[in-house]
Every structure is written in structure tokens, then in C-alpha cells.
Design a protein around this motif. Sequence first.
Motif, PDB file in Angstrom:
ATOM      1  N   UNK A  74       0.845  -1.411   0.083  1.00 33.83           N
ATOM      2  CA  UNK A  74       0.019  -0.095   0.029  1.00 33.83           C
ATOM      3  C   UNK A  74       1.005   1.177  -0.122  1.00 33.83           C
ATOM      4  N   UNK A  75       0.492   2.140  -0.768  1.00 34.26           N
ATOM      5  CA  UNK A  75       1.334   3.289  -0.976  1.00 34.26           C
ATOM      6  C   UNK A  75       1.206   4.215   0.186  1.00 34.26           C
ATOM      7  N   UNK A  76       2.180   4.706   0.862  1.00 32.36           N
ATOM      8  CA  UNK A  76       2.122   5.487   2.002  1.00 32.36           C
ATOM      9  C   UNK A  76       2.391   7.181   1.335  1.00 32.36           C
ATOM     10  N   UNK A  77       3.260   7.262   0.380  1.00 27.84           N
ATOM     11  CA  UNK A  77       3.530   8.548  -0.049  1.00 27.84           C
ATOM     12  C   UNK A  77       4.470   8.220  -1.281  1.00 27.84           C
ATOM     13  N   UNK A 158       1.059  12.507   4.164  1.00 24.02           N
ATOM     14  CA  UNK A 158       0.526  11.588   5.044  1.00 24.02           C
ATOM     15  C   UNK A 158       1.207  11.617   6.430  1.00 24.02           C
ATOM     16  N   UNK A 159       2.033  12.988   6.711  1.00 22.89           N
ATOM     17  CA  UNK A 159       2.820  12.914   8.163  1.00 22.89           C
ATOM     18  C   UNK A 159       3.412  11.909   8.446  1.00 22.89           C
ATOM     19  N   UNK A 160       4.526  11.625   7.612  1.00 24.58           N
ATOM     20  CA  UNK A 160       5.336  10.359   7.789  1.00 24.58           C
ATOM     21  C   UNK A 160       6.506  10.759   8.636  1.00 24.58           C
ATOM     22  N   UNK A 161       6.504  11.875   9.279  1.00 24.97           N
ATOM     23  CA  UNK A 161       7.797  12.493   9.758  1.00 24.97           C
ATOM     24  C   UNK A 161       9.175  12.554   9.403  1.00 24.97           C
ATOM     25  N   UNK A 162       9.134  12.500   7.851  1.00 21.22           N
ATOM     26  CA  UNK A 162      10.353  12.642   7.256  1.00 21.22           C
ATOM     27  C   UNK A 162      10.797  13.772   6.738  1.00 21.22           C
ATOM     28  N   UNK A 163      10.155  14.975   7.083  1.00 18.35           N
ATOM     29  CA  UNK A 163      10.352  16.272   6.521  1.00 18.35           C
ATOM     30  C   UNK A 163      11.067  17.126   7.419  1.00 18.35           C
ATOM     31  N   UNK A 164      11.069  18.411   6.815  1.00 19.44           N
ATOM     32  CA  UNK A 164      11.973  19.504   7.557  1.00 19.44           C
ATOM     33  C   UNK A 164      11.825  19.413   9.161  1.00 19.44           C
ATOM     34  N   UNK A 165      12.608  19.664   9.773  1.00 24.98           N
ATOM     35  CA  UNK A 165      12.570  19.506  11.238  1.00 24.98           C
ATOM     36  C   UNK A 165      12.910  18.205  11.878  1.00 24.98           C
TER      37      UNK A 165
END
Length: 306
Positions: A74-77, A158-165
Motif C-alpha cells: 500500500x502506498x504511503x507517499x 501523510x505526516x510520515x515524519x520525514x520532512x523538515x525538522x
Amino acid sequence: MQGYRDDGVVLRTQKLGEADRIITLLTRHHGRVRAVARGIRRTKSRFGGRLEPFTHVDVMVHNGRSLDVITQAEVIRAYGMPLATDYPKYTAGTAMLETAERFTPVEKEPAIRQFLLLIGGLRALGEAVDPGVPVAADHPGEPVVPAGDGAPGSPDDPGDGGGPGNPGDPAGGGGPGPARRDPRMVLDAYFLRSLTFAGYAPALEECARCGSPGTAGNAAGANGAKPLVAFAVQAGGMVCADCRPPGSASPASPTVALMVTLLRGDWDEAMRSERRHRVECSGLVAAYLQWHLEHSIRSLRHVERA
């Protein structure tokens, strides 16, 4: 058959037989995994385009004799969507995937930091906006971004926590949403942090051989500080005149400062750098990366043409 569930980024795919593919993923808990997706090349495959490179997927995998088998995905992003129509971004993203695979040589050995770094790198790359693109008329200084592109805060995020910050994000310190960043600089930041996580961080503010603290310019400083005059790939970074090996490069001081800035994630300062220093920085970082990997990154040949 025993199985496990994990999420991971598809690094590459290979044809197997008439209808199958071997999928290589960098997963959150199991490190690099190679598994077979049965029938994925058939037009009626239930996997469809879910297992394509750059895609962050949730997979169910069953253990096999020689290769594991993916039974559900299943695709998350889909990080490849903003890269597909932008050649500099696409080639930089391809180099990220190849580097992530090189830094995880042992299958099923957990590599959570490399996984989070890759997620953050792909997200930052997709959100990077070239400084030369038009800006929105009603928001001066902000780039024009298509709606629903998956940017943080959009319905597709998706709010996967892998972005800036995220500590593993090459764009560390940046705010959410698109930012004016050179894709090649995002790639260089990713390379530098990958090397750091692998234990190969280049010495940039002290001599890589004698450990003497460095000074700006050619003047000696207090407490044994020496001017760092060269970048020696085989020595591990910047070196002083006494430790300089033959054949080492002599980068400009702003180039070294840019490398330090990229490691720290200070993008406001990095984007003020001159193009010639960015080009020199990219060359040094690429040479240093490939020296420690003991393998060339084939994708870099295309990045350099971009």
C-alpha cells in the motif's frame, strides 16, 4: 510461511522471469530487503504502480527460500511524483536511492538513520523550488506550487515524519512547505549526512591528520591553530600545510564554508553562496563520497550534466 510487515522506500526494481520483478527496498526496521513481487508486470497486477522507485510503501512480506515474497503493498507517499517532470530533481533523487543502497550493503541489517535520512532527503528534494521560478503574486517571495502536491499541510500529506525538522532531514532547520533550494545542494547535503551517519564525516574545521584546529585565511591562530589549505579525500577532509599530501585539492574558503553550512542545515546562508563555490563543493563531496564507498555512483554522471 512466516511473514513480517514493514514500511520502506523502493530503491530499484529488476525483471524476473516473464511477469515478476525483484524489488529492493530500504525499510524502517529490516534495513535493505530484496523481495519478489509476483505477476507485477501483468496489466491486471494487483500491485499496479505501487512498487516503483521513490515510492514509500507499507508492505507485507513472507520469507522465501532464496528471496522473500511481497504479498501486499500500500502506498504511503509517492515521492517520485514531483520529480518525474523535473530532470535535475529526478537525477538527484536517483543518486540518493543509489547511495542509500550502497550504504546498506548487508541485507536485513537495521539502518534506521539511513532510512529516515532518505525519507527526509526525498521530501526536501520534492519540495525544493529553483530560485529562478516565478512567485505567487499575492504572496511575494513564495514560490508557485500546484495544489495537492503532497506538501506538508496539504490533504495529500501523510505526516510520515520525514520532512523538515526531522534530525535526518538534509533540509534540516527549514520550515514546512516548498523552499527555494538548489536540488544539487539538497543532494550534497544528503551525501554529507549519509557519510556522517556511516562514520565518515569529513573534517572541515580541523586538520584531518594532526587534529590542529583550523583558522580562516592563511594566518596562524592561537592555541596551535593552523590554516587549512587543502582538501585531501584520502586523509579525511581539510588538512594543514604540514600534513598536505600530494595531489590534494585547494578549495576556496567559501567552498569549505558552504560544506559546513550544508552539514548544519543553514539554508539561508547556503543559498547566498556563489555558483562557482557550489560547483566546487559538489565536486569535492562527490569525490569524497565515492572514495569511502569504494564504488562509483553511476547516477552522478547524469546529475553533473543537469
